[in-house]
Design a protein around this motif. Structure first.
Motif, PDB file in Angstrom:
ATOM      1  N   THR A  67      27.044   1.223  46.006  1.00 33.81           N
ATOM      2  CA  THR A  67      28.001   2.254  46.421  1.00 33.81           C
ATOM      3  C   THR A  67      29.412   1.793  46.092  1.00 33.81           C
ATOM      4  N   ASP A  68      30.361   2.744  46.128  1.00 39.11           N
ATOM      5  CA  ASP A  68      31.755   2.397  45.829  1.00 39.11           C
ATOM      6  C   ASP A  68      32.299   1.390  46.829  1.00 39.11           C
ATOM      7  N   LYS A  69      31.913   1.556  48.083  1.00 38.13           N
ATOM      8  CA  LYS A  69      32.406   0.646  49.111  1.00 38.13           C
ATOM      9  C   LYS A  69      31.903  -0.770  48.867  1.00 38.13           C
ATOM     10  N   GLU A  70      30.620  -0.901  48.519  1.00 40.18           N
ATOM     11  CA  GLU A  70      30.052  -2.236  48.250  1.00 40.18           C
ATOM     12  C   GLU A  70      30.745  -2.889  47.054  1.00 40.18           C
ATOM     13  N   ILE A  71      31.039  -2.075  46.055  1.00 40.30           N
ATOM     14  CA  ILE A  71      31.697  -2.605  44.853  1.00 40.30           C
ATOM     15  C   ILE A  71      33.108  -3.094  45.187  1.00 40.30           C
ATOM     16  N   GLU A  72      33.837  -2.281  45.993  1.00 38.33           N
ATOM     17  CA  GLU A  72      35.200  -2.661  46.359  1.00 38.33           C
ATOM     18  C   GLU A  72      35.209  -3.934  47.195  1.00 38.33           C
ATOM     19  N   THR A  73      34.245  -4.058  48.092  1.00 41.85           N
ATOM     20  CA  THR A  73      34.157  -5.266  48.929  1.00 41.85           C
ATOM     21  C   THR A  73      33.938  -6.512  48.067  1.00 41.85           C
ATOM     22  N   VAL A  74      33.008  -6.413  47.111  1.00 45.84           N
ATOM     23  CA  VAL A  74      32.716  -7.550  46.233  1.00 45.84           C
ATOM     24  C   VAL A  74      33.946  -7.917  45.413  1.00 45.84           C
ATOM     25  N   MET A  75      34.636  -6.928  44.863  1.00 49.66           N
ATOM     26  CA  MET A  75      35.787  -7.212  44.019  1.00 49.66           C
ATOM     27  C   MET A  75      36.928  -7.835  44.819  1.00 49.66           C
ATOM     28  N   LYS A 109      27.365 -14.606  44.526  1.00 47.18           N
ATOM     29  CA  LYS A 109      26.276 -15.238  43.791  1.00 47.18           C
ATOM     30  C   LYS A 109      25.184 -14.255  43.384  1.00 47.18           C
ATOM     31  N   LYS A 110      24.974 -13.194  44.188  1.00 48.85           N
ATOM     32  CA  LYS A 110      23.832 -12.311  43.976  1.00 48.85           C
ATOM     33  C   LYS A 110      24.139 -11.173  43.004  1.00 48.85           C
ATOM     34  N   LEU A 111      25.220 -10.465  43.230  1.00 47.09           N
ATOM     35  CA  LEU A 111      25.470  -9.233  42.480  1.00 47.09           C
ATOM     36  C   LEU A 111      26.228  -9.452  41.164  1.00 47.09           C
ATOM     37  N   LEU A 112      26.941 -10.556  41.043  1.00 41.64           N
ATOM     38  CA  LEU A 112      27.735 -10.806  39.832  1.00 41.64           C
ATOM     39  C   LEU A 112      26.817 -11.332  38.723  1.00 41.64           C
ATOM     40  N   LYS A 113      26.643 -10.495  37.689  1.00 43.27           N
ATOM     41  CA  LYS A 113      25.706 -10.835  36.611  1.00 43.27           C
ATOM     42  C   LYS A 113      26.396 -11.439  35.391  1.00 43.27           C
ATOM     43  N   ILE A 118      12.716  -5.350  33.596  1.00 43.54           N
ATOM     44  CA  ILE A 118      14.038  -4.771  33.323  1.00 43.54           C
ATOM     45  C   ILE A 118      14.486  -4.014  34.574  1.00 43.54           C
ATOM     46  N   PRO A 119      15.736  -4.257  35.047  1.00 49.99           N
ATOM     47  CA  PRO A 119      16.206  -3.595  36.276  1.00 49.99           C
ATOM     48  C   PRO A 119      16.202  -2.065  36.147  1.00 49.99           C
ATOM     49  N   LYS A 120      15.838  -1.428  37.239  1.00 50.54           N
ATOM     50  CA  LYS A 120      15.785   0.040  37.247  1.00 50.54           C
ATOM     51  C   LYS A 120      17.139   0.651  37.574  1.00 50.54           C
ATOM     52  N   TYR A 121      18.012  -0.133  38.207  1.00 51.40           N
ATOM     53  CA  TYR A 121      19.255   0.425  38.736  1.00 51.40           C
ATOM     54  C   TYR A 121      20.429   0.044  37.837  1.00 51.40           C
ATOM     55  N   PRO A 122      21.441   0.880  37.773  1.00 48.51           N
ATOM     56  CA  PRO A 122      22.503   0.725  36.780  1.00 48.51           C
ATOM     57  C   PRO A 122      23.458  -0.435  37.067  1.00 48.51           C
ATOM     58  N   GLU A 123      24.097  -0.878  35.963  1.00 44.25           N
ATOM     59  CA  GLU A 123      25.143  -1.883  36.062  1.00 44.25           C
ATOM     60  C   GLU A 123      26.472  -1.175  36.342  1.00 44.25           C
ATOM     61  N   VAL A 124      27.371  -1.941  36.946  1.00 40.40           N
ATOM     62  CA  VAL A 124      28.704  -1.413  37.233  1.00 40.40           C
ATOM     63  C   VAL A 124      29.724  -2.388  36.671  1.00 40.40           C
ATOM     64  N   GLU A 125      30.719  -1.888  35.948  1.00 40.30           N
ATOM     65  CA  GLU A 125      31.748  -2.742  35.376  1.00 40.30           C
ATOM     66  C   GLU A 125      33.082  -2.491  36.077  1.00 40.30           C
ATOM     67  N   ARG A 126      33.780  -3.589  36.377  1.00 44.20           N
ATOM     68  CA  ARG A 126      35.108  -3.496  36.957  1.00 44.20           C
ATOM     69  C   ARG A 126      36.004  -4.518  36.250  1.00 44.20           C
ATOM     70  N   ASP A 127      37.246  -4.128  35.950  1.00 44.53           N
ATOM     71  CA  ASP A 127      38.190  -4.996  35.246  1.00 44.53           C
ATOM     72  C   ASP A 127      39.286  -5.453  36.186  1.00 44.53           C
ATOM     73  N   LEU A 128      39.703  -6.691  36.010  1.00 40.59           N
ATOM     74  CA  LEU A 128      40.837  -7.234  36.732  1.00 40.59           C
ATOM     75  C   LEU A 128      41.824  -7.826  35.727  1.00 40.59           C
ATOM     76  N   SER A 129      43.125  -7.498  35.933  1.00 36.16           N
ATOM     77  CA  SER A 129      44.183  -8.112  35.141  1.00 36.16           C
ATOM     78  C   SER A 129      44.934  -9.044  36.064  1.00 36.16           C
ATOM     79  N   MET A 130      45.159 -10.289  35.598  1.00 33.65           N
ATOM     80  CA  MET A 130      45.780 -11.270  36.493  1.00 33.65           C
ATOM     81  C   MET A 130      46.780 -12.131  35.742  1.00 33.65           C
TER      82      MET A 130
END
Length: 817
Positions: A792-800, A754-758, A722-734
């Protein structure tokens, strides 16, 4: 089918108690559904006594009633109020005492002590209909003066008691559809158990022809439909009431006596299993009998008074002008025997089972005769039964046998040759049965042993054994008589290990059934036979429909190609009973013709596949104080489909989703794995709902069970921490074009990361006047996670940003802020 115990003992010398005999019959494969004691007069006249009317006076308070004092020979005189106009002092009468049950045509009632218009009444003086010996109710029954007072009425009227077995005869056991057939099976059983029991046919050695004064020529125009036809003429007989013994035999099995000639034909039918029919010879036009078919629409009035139109495929017994009888099914009214009949032509035949079955179904008739002919009567019994009936008619109705036996049998039905291997018997049964035991059973069943070697028997199977067609059938016959209970359960389990783990198909079915049932579904089981009307107008299904050659009805004339109609029929039935909220499922097989196969192997011309079908209609669950009304919808159905696949171990990542529309589903999805469709589901097409008379929406899922089993076989179960590190949720409306599917968006997103999107989840869809025409709005939730660190917030923003850009490139979606 009813079998009389006393009647049965005429053909087999046994004294086994009826209760024990019932168990033996069950062991022989003849299921006894009930055992009951019957009397020749209903109730056995218990409580009825012979009495003498000592006094008879007019009732002081009723002009039409009399007050009597009656002696019944066992105590004080009884005061009985009687309404019969013929009651008088000095009469010997039948008295129903207090506590006696009186049976009438309208029911039954119990005699109780009562006061009738102020006078005591301690019984009832009986009319003929009140004791079951006639229909007269004009007055009480008056007996001869020499009858002893106090004599039980059962003794005076010679009431006979019998035990009757109700046997649930399976379609393949027509050989047991008679008292003699049952006796033959019992004799085999008792001989096996070292009892000197013989089964004997009625003696017909005394049969003889008196003269040839009433010859009636017979012509068989259709020998295929009538392979054997026997007939004989009897002249100078007297049609009258049957003797008591014959009436009692028929009454014991629930048949109503008619007259001596008809009763004899019915008696022989239930004695030997061979249907017979008697024609009034003086009503046979042209003094000629012809077995033929007529043109379509020819009319015949049958014994029930109904005028029926014949098909050109109905075999009939005809005279030179008209049809006299529907062959093997029902007699005609005009040529039937009456009290005025003096001469008869007696028929005993073997008609082809298929012809009789089709005719009986066509006219919606089921008779004792058609029951036996359509299952396959014994052609060798026809002349035996004819002679037996002729001798009884001569004995009970007088007359002379006035013609030789006519016997048309151009192509005798031969015995079937089979070879029985002893090794095969022992292997199939699982126990070595002595050869002498096998031979004893077979000979007792009239199966002829033509030749014997150390390893096998060459057998000759008589025609009456219509269900014995192969070696395994012979083993079944042996087992019936030997007794399944005599096969010991082995204490050793012989098995081999197989390293290739295969899924237990039935265990998976039970697991999913438990899952669905625990979530409010009810399981249904619909008929594999259905109506061809469901498929005949379909481009896909009409040409590959598996039709039934001799259907019981038009509603059961083909094999189902889909489970949808059984489910919709269940929804319609429930709707008609005011049940609107429905969740049901069915595991079942579907069948179709394999149009791609051009070979000669019959079985390969057909395909069979197991499917699971889900159906929903109405509310998800009944409304209560903490559950507001929520209707079943497409996504509710989809969740169950996904959960089923997940629970049995299907890798959902390998599933390809495509939009799906067909003649059954107006809008839905299909799931494919390795280019093979494993499931389709969606809205049931409105046109189909209208056709099935279902109001509102209904949802249907079809999962091909046989297609997903191999996928489970290849599925490797993997475990991970089981992963030790938390999940992060982000919503997009399109905002996207209406034709864009969620699947395209999901593919684009996974292509971007491919890696971070679960996980990706569509949680809102909007179409309406608040956005431009031809567009729709999606709200999608993306779940991101790095299993080695906290994002981090920056990594999340880059992925999104990458995901948004890729979705825009591939679908033209506009991200809404």
């Amino acid at each position: 089918m009813k079998i009389s115990y006393h009647w049965l003992k005429q053909y087999i010398n046994i004294d086994t108690a009826p209760e024990e005999l019932s168990k033996i019959l069950v062991d022989l494969g003849l299921e006894v559904e009930s055992v009951e004691t019957v009397e020749s007069i209903k109730g056995g006249l218990k409580g009825f006594l012979v009495g003498e009317v000592k006094e008879c006076q007019r009732h002081p308070n009723a002009d039409k009633l009399s007050v009597t004092k009656v002696d019944i020979g066992n105590g004080p005189l009884l005061d009985i109020v009687c309404g019969a106009p013929n009651v008088a002092a000095g009469q010997k009468v039948i008295v129903a005492t207090i506590g006696t049950t009186v049976y009438t045509q309208d029911g039954s009632f119990e005699i109780k002590k009562a006061k009738i218009r102020g006078e005591n009444s301690e019984g009832m003086l009986c009319a003929a209909d009140e004791i079951g010996i006639g229909n007269s109710h004009d007055g009480i029954l008056v007996l001869p003066n020499d009858v002893k007072v106090g004599l039980p009425a059962a003794e005076y009227f010679n009431v006979v008691s019998d035990v009757v077995f109700e046997i649930g005869l399976t379609p393949n056991r027509v050989d047991a559809a008679s008292h003699y057939g049952i006796a033959r099976d019992l004799a085999a059983y008792f001989r096996l158990n070292k009892q000197a029991v013989n089964c004997k046919l009625p003696d017909i050695s005394g049969f003889g022809v008196d003269d040839e004064t009433l010859k009636i020529p017979v012509t068989v125009e259709n020998p295929h439909a009538c392979p054997r036809y026997c007939g004989i003429s009897i002249s100078g007989l007297s049609v009258k009431e049957s003797p008591e013994w014959l009436q009692n035999r028929l009454k014991s099995i629930g048949m109503k006596p008619i007259n001596n000639v008809v009763d004899i034909t019915n008696f022989v039918l239930h004695e030997l299993g061979q249907p017979l029919h008697a024609f009034d010879a003086d009503k046979i036009k042209g003094k000629k009998v012809i077995i033929k078919t007529y043109e379509e629409g020819k009319e015949i009035t049958t014994l029930d008074g109904v005028t029926r139109k014949l098909s050109s495929s109905d075999l009939v017994i005809s005279d030179s002008n008209d049809a006299m009888c529907i062959a093997g099914v029902f007699g005609g009214l005009e040529t039937g025997t009456t009290e005025n009949t003096k001469n008869i032509f007696l028929e005993s035949a073997y008609f082809h089972p298929v012809w009789v079955r089709k005719t009986a179904r066509r006219h919606m008739l089921s008779t004792d005769s058609s029951f036996r002919f359509e299952r396959g009567a014994d052609p060798n019994m026809a002349p035996i039964a004819l002679k037996r009936a002729a001798m009884l008619i001569k004995e009970l109705a007088g007359g002379k046998i006035s013609s030789s036996v006519f016997d048309f049998y151009p192509e005798p039905i031969s015995h079937q040759a089979l070879v029985l291997h002893f090794d095969y018997v022992n292997k199939l049964i699982g126990k070595k049965i002595p050869i002498d035991t096998i031979k004893s059973i077979l000979t007792s069943l009239e199966i002829i042993i033509e030749k014997e070697t150390s390893t096998e028997l060459e057998l000759s199977i008589p025609p009456y054994k219509v269900d014995v067609k192969k070696e395994a059938d012979v083993v079944e016959e042996i087992m019936r008589v030997y007794g399944y209970n005599n096969i010991e359960i082995p204490i050793q389990l012989k098995a081999s290990l197989n390293n290739a783990e295969k899924p237990d198909k039935y265990k998976l079915v039970n697991m999913i059934s438990d899952y669905l049932s625990s979530n409010g579904f009810n399981e249904i089981m619909s008929n594999s036979l259905t109506k061809s009307a469901y498929y005949k107008d379909s481009e896909k299904y009409a040409s590959r429909m598996v039709s039934i050659e001799n259907p019981l009805s038009g509603d059961l004339n083909c094999m189902r190609q889909s489970l949808i109609f059984g489910g919709l029929e269940a929804i319609q039935l429930n709707n008609n009973h005011k049940i609107q909220n429905i969740k049901i499922y069915e595991f079942g097989n579907i069948y179709w013709i394999n149009e791609s196969y051009n070979g000669s192997e019959v079985l390969k011309k057909f395909k069979e596949e197991q499917h699971l079908a889900l159906f929903m209609s109405g509310l998800k669950q009944e409304v209560n104080w903490n559950s507001p009304a929520s209707y079943s919808d497409f996504y509710y159905l989809k969740a169950f489909v996904n959960n089923i696949l997940f629970r049995i171990g299907i890798n959902t990542d390998a599933i390809k989703q495509e939009g799906h529309q067909c003649e059954y589903i107006s809008e839905g999805l299909s799931y494919e794995v390795n280019k093979k469709t494993i499931a389709v589901f969606g809205y049931v097409h409105p046109a189909l709902l209208k056709k099935m008379d279902i109001k509102g929406n209904a949802f249907y899922a079809d999962i091909c069970w046989d297609a997903i089993i191999p996928l489970i076989t290849n599925h490797a179960v993997k475990y991970k921490e089981i992963p030790k590190y938390p999940e992060v949720e982000r919503d997009l409306s399109m905002l996207i074009d209406e034709q864009i599917k969620f699947e395209q968006i999901e593919k684009a997103a996974r292509k971007a990361e491919k890696k971070l999107l679960k996980d990706i989840n569509l949680f809102d869809v909007y179409k309406g006047d608040k956005i431009e025409a031809g567009k729709k709005s999606y709200a999608i939730r993306f779940m991101l996670q790095d299993e080695s660190k906290t994002l981090t917030d920056k990594e999340i923003e880059t992925v999104m940003e990458q995901i948004s850009k890729q979705i825009n490139i591939e679908t033209g979606a506009k991200i809404r802020q």
